[in-house]
Design an enzyme around this catalytic site. Structure first.
Site, PDB file in Angstrom:
ATOM      1  N   PRO A  38       0.849  -1.241  -0.087  1.00  0.00           N
ATOM      2  CA  PRO A  38       0.020   0.157   0.003  1.00  0.00           C
ATOM      3  C   PRO A  38       0.891   1.309  -0.187  1.00  0.00           C
ATOM      4  CG  PRO A  38       0.136  -0.821   2.252  1.00  0.00           C
ATOM      5  CD  PRO A  38       0.814  -1.784   1.373  1.00  0.00           C
ATOM      6  N   ASP A  63       2.509   0.901 -11.693  1.00  0.00           N
ATOM      7  CA  ASP A  63       1.211   1.469 -11.480  1.00  0.00           C
ATOM      8  C   ASP A  63       1.214   2.764 -10.869  1.00  0.00           C
ATOM      9  OD1 ASP A  63      -0.170  -0.729 -12.711  1.00  0.00           O
ATOM     10  OD2 ASP A  63      -0.926  -1.706 -10.813  1.00  0.00           O
ATOM     11  N   LYS A 116      -3.755   3.347 -14.148  1.00  0.00           N
ATOM     12  CA  LYS A 116      -5.022   3.420 -14.352  1.00  0.00           C
ATOM     13  C   LYS A 116      -5.509   4.583 -13.339  1.00  0.00           C
ATOM     14  CE  LYS A 116      -5.818  -0.823 -16.867  1.00  0.00           C
ATOM     15  NZ  LYS A 116      -4.606  -1.402 -16.930  1.00  0.00           N
ATOM     16  N   GLY A 149       0.573  -1.813  -7.545  1.00  0.00           N
ATOM     17  CA  GLY A 149      -0.048  -1.429  -6.050  1.00  0.00           C
ATOM     18  C   GLY A 149      -0.436  -2.420  -5.205  1.00  0.00           C
ATOM     19  N   GLY A 150      -0.340  -2.594  -3.743  1.00  0.00           N
ATOM     20  CA  GLY A 150      -0.952  -3.458  -2.926  1.00  0.00           C
ATOM     21  C   GLY A 150      -0.450  -4.800  -3.340  1.00  0.00           C
ATOM     22  N   ASP A 151      -1.443  -5.866  -3.594  1.00  0.00           N
ATOM     23  CA  ASP A 151      -0.981  -7.446  -3.980  1.00  0.00           C
ATOM     24  C   ASP A 151      -1.356  -7.618  -5.359  1.00  0.00           C
ATOM     25  OD1 ASP A 151      -0.198 -10.231  -3.104  1.00  0.00           O
ATOM     26  OD2 ASP A 151      -1.936 -10.405  -3.816  1.00  0.00           O
ATOM     27  N   THR A 170      -1.911  -6.350   0.651  1.00  0.00           N
ATOM     28  CA  THR A 170      -3.097  -5.811   0.091  1.00  0.00           C
ATOM     29  C   THR A 170      -3.843  -4.602   0.957  1.00  0.00           C
ATOM     30  OG1 THR A 170      -5.173  -6.371  -1.148  1.00  0.00           O
ATOM     31  CG2 THR A 170      -4.655  -7.202   1.057  1.00  0.00           C
ATOM     32  N   ALA A 171      -4.493  -3.788   0.095  1.00  0.00           N
ATOM     33  CA  ALA A 171      -4.997  -2.575   0.835  1.00  0.00           C
ATOM     34  C   ALA A 171      -6.025  -2.884   1.978  1.00  0.00           C
ATOM     35  CB  ALA A 171      -5.766  -1.757  -0.117  1.00  0.00           C
ATOM     36  N   MET A 201     -12.334  -0.269  -4.546  1.00  0.00           N
ATOM     37  CA  MET A 201     -12.536   0.354  -5.744  1.00  0.00           C
ATOM     38  C   MET A 201     -14.258   0.828  -5.757  1.00  0.00           C
ATOM     39  SD  MET A 201     -10.242  -1.107  -8.592  1.00  0.00           S
ATOM     40  CE  MET A 201     -11.214  -2.797  -8.487  1.00  0.00           C
TER      41      MET A 201
END
Length: 279
Positions: A11, A34, A57, A89-91, A119-120, A171
Site C-alpha cells: 500500500p 502502476d 490507471k 500497487g498492493g498485492d 493488500t489494501a 474501488m
C-alpha cells in the site's frame, strides 16, 4: 529472452514493501509501474539507469493505459532486457489485471515469477485499528467491489446484508451511497458500522467511521479521494477504540500523483504512444 517478475509493492507506506521485492527492484532493467505505488520505492530501490514507465490507471478521471498496451510493453521489454518488473500497487492477486498479463507471458513463453505484496485490506484495517475478524464480531471476511454501479444484483445485496461476515470493498467509493442504501434497503443489521479509509497507510490517511444507518447524514455528501477502502460490519466500530495512526488534516491533498504528474521517464517507446493515441 528476459524474465518478468510481477511484484506487489504494498500500500502507500513504502516501508511495507517486501525484502524480496526490493532485491529484484535493485537489479531491474525495466520497471512498468502502476499509479498507486509510492514514488519513494522507485527513488530508493530502482537504479538510475533503469527504464521506468508509468502504466497506471485512473478510471475516475478517464485516464488509463490500455491493458493491451501494457501487455505489449511487457513482451517488448522482455525480448530486449534481462529483468523486467511489473510493479503493482498492493498485492498482485486482488482486483488487478494480473490474469491478462500472465496469459500474455505464457503465450509468449516468457519466464516469470510472482511476488505478493500487502493488500489494501490488510493495510487499511491495520492502520485504522480494525481487525477484520474477531471473536464475537466476525469469523469470516469477504473482498468485493462495486466499481460499476450494476456489478451486484439485488439478490446479492440481500445476501450481503444478512451475512455476519466482514465486507471489504475495493474501488467502490464512487458508488458508496448506492452501496449503503442497498444494504440498508435489504435489512442490514442496524448495529453494523461502516468505515472508509482514505489513502490508507500514507501520511494523508483519513478514517471516516459511523453506524451504517448514519452514513448518509454524516458522510454521504463527501467525495472520497483515491484510493479509498470501505469496511462494513461490526468490526468497523472497533476503529473508535483502537485507531493508532494519526489521521491527516489535509482534505484534498493526494499522496499518489495524478498520471499526468507521474514520473519523468528516461525512455518512452514511441509505439506505446502510437497505440494510445489510436485507441
Amino acid at each position: 529472452m528476459g524474465k518478468v517478475v510481477i511484484i506487489g509493492a504494498g500500500p502507500g507506506d513504502p516501508d511495507l514493501i517486501t525484502i524480496k521485492a526490493v532485491k529484484y527492484l535493485q537489479s531491474a532493467n525495466v520497471v512498468l509501474v502502476d499509479r498507486l505505488v509510492s514514488e519513494e520505492i522507485l527513488n530508493q530501490y530502482v537504479s538510475s539507469s533503469a527504464i521506468i514507465i508509468s502504466v497506471g490507471k485512473e478510471c475516475s478521471k478517464k485516464v488509463s493505459t490500455p491493458q493491451q498496451a501494457i501487455n505489449d510493453l511487457i513482451v517488448h521489454y522482455a525480448a530486449n532486457h534481462a529483468l523486467v518488473i511489473r510493479l503493482k500497487g498492493g498485492d498482485v492477486a486482488f482486483f488487478s489485471n494480473v490474469l491478462d498479463e500472465l496469459q500474455v507471458l505464457k503465450e509468449n513463453k516468457i519466464p516469470f515469477e510472482i511476488i505478493p505484496g500487502i493488500t489494501a485490506a490488510s493495510a487499511a484495517s491495520a492502520y485504522a485499528g480494525i481487525p477484520l475478524t474477531a471473536r464475537n464480531y466476525a469469523s469470516a471476511v469477504r473482498f468485493l467491489t462495486l466499481h460499476n454501479s450494476n456489478e451486484l444484483s439485488n439478490t446479492q445485496f440481500k445476501e450481503l446484508a444478512a451475512t455476519s461476515d466482514t465486507l471489504v470493498w475495493y474501488m467502490s467509493s464512487a458508488n458508496l451511497n448506492q452501496l449503503v442504501e442497498s444494504l440498508i434497503a435489504n435489512g442490514i443489521d442496524h448495529s453494523k458500522w461502516i468505515a472508509v479509509i482514505e489513502q490508507a497507510s500514507t501520511p494523508l490517511q483519513r478514517v471516516f467511521s459511523t453506524p451504517i444507518l448514519q452514513f448518509s447524514v454524516k458522510f454521504g455528501h463527501l467525495s472520497f479521494l483515491s484510493p479509498s477502502l470501505v469496511i462494513v460490519g461490526k468490526v468497523a466500530e472497533l476503529s473508535t477504540a483502537f485507531s493508532w495512526f494519526k489521521s491527516s488534516n489535509s482534505k484534498n491533498a493526494l499522496y499518489f500523483p495524478a498520471l499526468s504528474q507521474k514520473y519523468n521517464l528516461n525512455f518512452s517507446p514511441s509505439f506505446l504512444f502510437d497505440y494510445v493515441s489510436n485507441t
